[in-house]
Design a protein around this motif. Structure first.
Motif, PDB file in Angstrom:
ATOM      1  N   GLU A 417     -90.978  37.518 132.918  1.00  0.00           N
ATOM      2  CA  GLU A 417     -92.414  37.321 133.111  1.00  0.00           C
ATOM      3  C   GLU A 417     -92.756  35.858 133.343  1.00  0.00           C
ATOM      4  O   GLU A 417     -93.569  35.523 134.214  1.00  0.00           O
ATOM      5  CB  GLU A 417     -93.168  37.840 131.882  1.00  0.00           C
ATOM      6  N   VAL A 421     -94.797  34.317 136.581  1.00  0.00           N
ATOM      7  CA  VAL A 421     -96.037  33.541 136.434  1.00  0.00           C
ATOM      8  C   VAL A 421     -95.884  32.181 137.110  1.00  0.00           C
ATOM      9  O   VAL A 421     -96.808  31.705 137.793  1.00  0.00           O
ATOM     10  CB  VAL A 421     -96.398  33.389 134.951  1.00  0.00           C
ATOM     11  N   LYS A 626    -100.273  36.406 134.212  1.00  0.00           N
ATOM     12  CA  LYS A 626     -99.328  37.109 133.338  1.00  0.00           C
ATOM     13  C   LYS A 626     -99.501  38.622 133.467  1.00  0.00           C
ATOM     14  O   LYS A 626     -98.528  39.380 133.353  1.00  0.00           O
ATOM     15  CB  LYS A 626     -99.499  36.676 131.884  1.00  0.00           C
TER      16      LYS A 626
END
Length: 772
Positions: A417, A421, A626
């Motif tokens: 993740e 981002v 996110k």
């Protein structure tokens, strides 16, 4: 070694006492790791509401006396004239600067306030800031000096942010012979109390140090620690200015030595270490020579503050603002990317409901992208506008990190993740890196064909039990421009399907609102009507919400109901109703809809009974990067498990008629930069397991489609024939894109258009001929 405050850890003490080069390298690394190459500034106008002040700082040329000013205060007309000139020049911030409570010192100030019906400077400031906000839309930033809780409460509704320079915590400098002697508002305890009150009032706040006025390094460290401690308590310090003293003619300190560049760099880097990676550190660019700006960036600066194309710097009139083009050039030469911000910092803009008054929050929210920075290109999904040219040239610091993430994606690794981002934060040359990488990967995986399906949309009702905040299609959501509520009967659904087949369509896409009278048998009846009217057409139908509704009304397990749909003629399912697969976001935009787990379960179950589906994401409303990353990972992980997704379809939010936007609760869709990034990053994150990335011509328009086809997209979806959902949201790009137009889109990108089936197969000669 200096006797620094005990609030420093040993590592920081060692760093700030060590070689300057090492200190600067550490500060720069922290800054780049947190902010990347982006350096912000605010395009503002400067409104000197009054130059009268009860203080007598010995370095100041801003403050004057009644004899030295024509009027004690700018009039309303003068204030608005400056503001309107700023609007015409593209400014977004109105910086009100003024002396501290001049009515306490000058009878002329008291008389001037009486004449306009105010009993204090702060009351008049509130009136003028409110006028600027309501009549011009500029966001006021207020610097009125010392204030208490009541003052902040009065000014917060008419401002986006406020500020007060702490300058120093040294009481020595307020003693006789010091630069603050005779200035009661400069006592450190009073200024710290005012900054603390701003924290209690939840005001996004700017403060900082003025270095070189006689303080020691240890006193600077103490001031930075005081700011840090206040920020830890309230979280309200949006930026810290490290300003270097400049000796000004006509002041008592005209012969006082100015701090060296190295001294300024040391203080900036020390501020970065003490205040942390997340703090915005600012230095005024007009107080240094242009060739010195790169050094400031290298010390930890990531913001240039307000720069005005209209008004001078009234506090430092001897130092004109750098021309914005020159500032951009200097920033770029340092390996950074200059981007505009609002008067309220990005982190606070993204949480505007907490940090600003509702009226201000609405303006802020409608202005920004997912970073909290203003969208300046004028492009909006669904609008009939020419796509802007993305600034992707130059060499920016941090390119190696971007390339490392891209390299992992190329070989099919699952990105985490944080890495995703980081990709969504890309700008400047990093943006170019991503687009080029995605386009190369598209060419490798899908070749140069631009595929599309000839289909017809049949939205059989706009009556819906649900009230999704983004939906302007369901009857009752917004105003009557969408026409009356309707419900097509089965005969009409069949007729439209047969007509589509006769016109060369290979697919009908059927979706609608959740009508209160619909149950699971309704959807089975729709399938029967289409099959009877057009036996060979591919039926791509029913959102996961409709499937769940159908199963629950018949009290059937989801799997059993999907089997019934399949056996009744359903061919594939659209992966709509996904919106953002994060329940925090769904609780805002569609609280009564399927949650993330339920949506994924419908897809998983459909794949399990042999029904392929698409996957979608609607982005650019209330969510952040996110959430985009988690959504993509949800899709990837399920595809690894089932292999059932045919394509991924990012859908930029069309805001114009969406209820949540009209209420001021959502952004105005994604920026063009974000939209192109979404296509590029989807290509990388989902490689190699989802080979098809689709762009919606309805959302993008012709020039947007051409750009998307160079950013990883290989498919343009369907010709649609009767698109109505985007149109209801205010979209202006039409209801039909025939094969000739698809070919034109592909040609614009230097590619060729190829008609496909829903499952990306080759169409028959009859189908090709019928579609022409």
């Amino acid at each position: 070694m200096h006797d620094y405050h005990h609030g420093l850890d040993q590592q920081t003490r060692t760093a700030i006492d060590g070689p300057l080069a090492d200190l600067l390298a550490r500060a720069q690394a922290m800054t780049l790791d947190r902010f990347g190459p982006v350096v912000t500034y605010s395009r503002k106008i400067f409104i000197p509401l009054t130059k009268l002040c009860r203080d007598v700082c010995h370095y100041c040329t801003f403050a004057s006396t009644p004899a030295g000013v024509g009027s004690a205060y700018l009039s309303r007309d003068e204030v608005l004239a400056i503001a309107r000139a700023g609007v015409a020049a593209g400014c977004r911030e109105a910086l009100f600067t003024l002396g501290d409570r001049p009515e306490a010192r000058y009878s002329a100030a008291r008389a001037a306030l009486d004449a306009v019906g105010h009993d204090s400077t702060l009351s008049y400031l509130a009136d003028m800031a409110g006028a600027v906000l309501s009549e011009t839309g500029l966001l006021p930033h207020l610097n009125p000096g010392l204030m208490d809780d009541a003052d902040y409460a009065a000014l917060r509704p008419v401002s986006a942010s406020m500020g007060l320079m702490l300058e120093t915590v040294s009481k020595r400098l307020s003693e006789k012979g010091g630069p603050h002697y005779g200035s009661p508002d400069k006592w450190p305890a009073k200024r710290l109390a005012a900054i603390e009150a701003a924290g209690r009032a939840s005001v996004p706040f700017t403060t900082g140090l003025l270095i070189g006025i006689g303080e020691t390094r240890a006193e600077r460290v103490d001031a930075l620690l005081a700011i840090r401690d206040l920020h830890r308590r309230f979280g309200h310090i949006q930026e810290v200015i490290i300003q270097n003293f400049r000796a000004k003619p006509g002041t008592r300190m005209v012969n006082h030595p100015e701090p060296s560049l190295d001294e300024h760099l040391w203080t900036i880097a020390t501020a970065r270490l003490i205040l942390g990676a997340d703090m915005v550190i600012q230095a005024p660019p007009n107080l240094h020579e242009p060739h010195e700006l790169a050094a400031l960036l290298g010390a930890g600066v990531n913001d240039w503050g307000g720069v005005s194309p209209v008004t001078p710097d009234h506090v430092n009139p001897e130092a004109p603002w750098p021309h914005l083009a020159l500032l951009d050039e200097a920033t770029s030469a340092a390996g950074r990317v200059l981007r505009e911000r609002l008067a309220v910092g990005p982190a606070y803009a993204l949480n505007a409901e907490k940090w600003t008054d509702p009226v201000v929050a609405k303006t802020v929210r409608r202005s920004i992208d997912g970073r909290g920075l203003p969208v300046t290109d004028g492009w909006h999904a669904g609008a009939d506008a020419i796509a802007p040219r993305l600034a992707v040239t130059g060499a920016a610091d941090g390119s190696a990190q971007i390339e490392e993430i891209i390299a992992a994606a190329r070989v099919g690794e699952r990105l985490d993740e944080q890495s995703i981002v980081r990709l969504f934060q890309a700008d400047g040359s990093h943006l170019g890196q991503l687009i080029d990488a995605a386009d190369a990967l598209r060419q490798q995986v899908s070749g140069d064909a631009v595929t599309y399906v000839v289909n017809r949309n049949i939205n059989y009702t706009n009556i819906c039990l649900y009230r999704c905040g983004f939906c302007a299609f369901s009857k009752g959501s917004t105003k009557a421009m969408r026409g009356p509520a309707y419900r097509l009967d089965l005969e009409e659904v069949g007729r439209r399907a047969a007509e589509a087949w006769d016109r060369g369509a290979t697919e009908v896409c059927l979706q609608g609102g959740i009508h209160p009278e619909y149950d699971g048998d309704t959807y089975l009846s729709v399938l029967a009507a289409v099959r009877a009217a057009a036996p060979d057409i591919h039926i791509h139908a029913f959102s996961p919400l409709e499937v769940t509704h159908g199963a629950s009304t018949l009290r059937l397990p989801l799997k059993d109901y999907l089997i019934r749909l399949r056996d009744a003629g359903l061919s594939t399912l659209p992966g709509t109703a996904a919106e953002i697969l994060h329940d925090d976001i769904r609780a805002i935009i569609c609280p009564d809809k399927l949650d993330t787990r339920e949506w994924l379960n419908v897809m998983r179950t459909a794949h399990g009974v042999g029904l392929r589906t698409t996957a979608t994401m609607m982005f650019g409303h209330v969510e952040g990067y996110k959430h985009w990353a988690r959504h993509l990972l949800h899709i990837r992980d399920l595809q690894v498990e089932t292999g059932g997704f045919t394509e991924f379809v990012p859908l930029p939010f069309v805001h114009m008629e969406a209820p949540i936007w009209r209420k001021g609760q959502a952004r105005s869709g994604p920026s063009f930069r974000e939209t192109m990034l979404m296509y590029a990053i989807s290509r990388l994150v989902l490689h190699p397991i989802i080979p098809n990335i689709q762009a919606s011509w309805v959302k993008l328009g012709a020039t947007g489609v051409a750009a998307a086809l160079r950013a990883g997209v290989n498919d343009l979806g369907g010709t649609l024939m009767d698109e109505s959902i985007t149109r209801a949201a205010g979209g202006l790009n039409g209801q039909l894109c025939d094969p000739a137009q698809m070919a034109a889109y592909a040609m614009e990108a230097g590619r060729c258009a190829v008609q496909r089936t829903t499952l990306y197969g080759t169409v028959t000669a009859r189908e090709l001929q019928a579609a022409e």
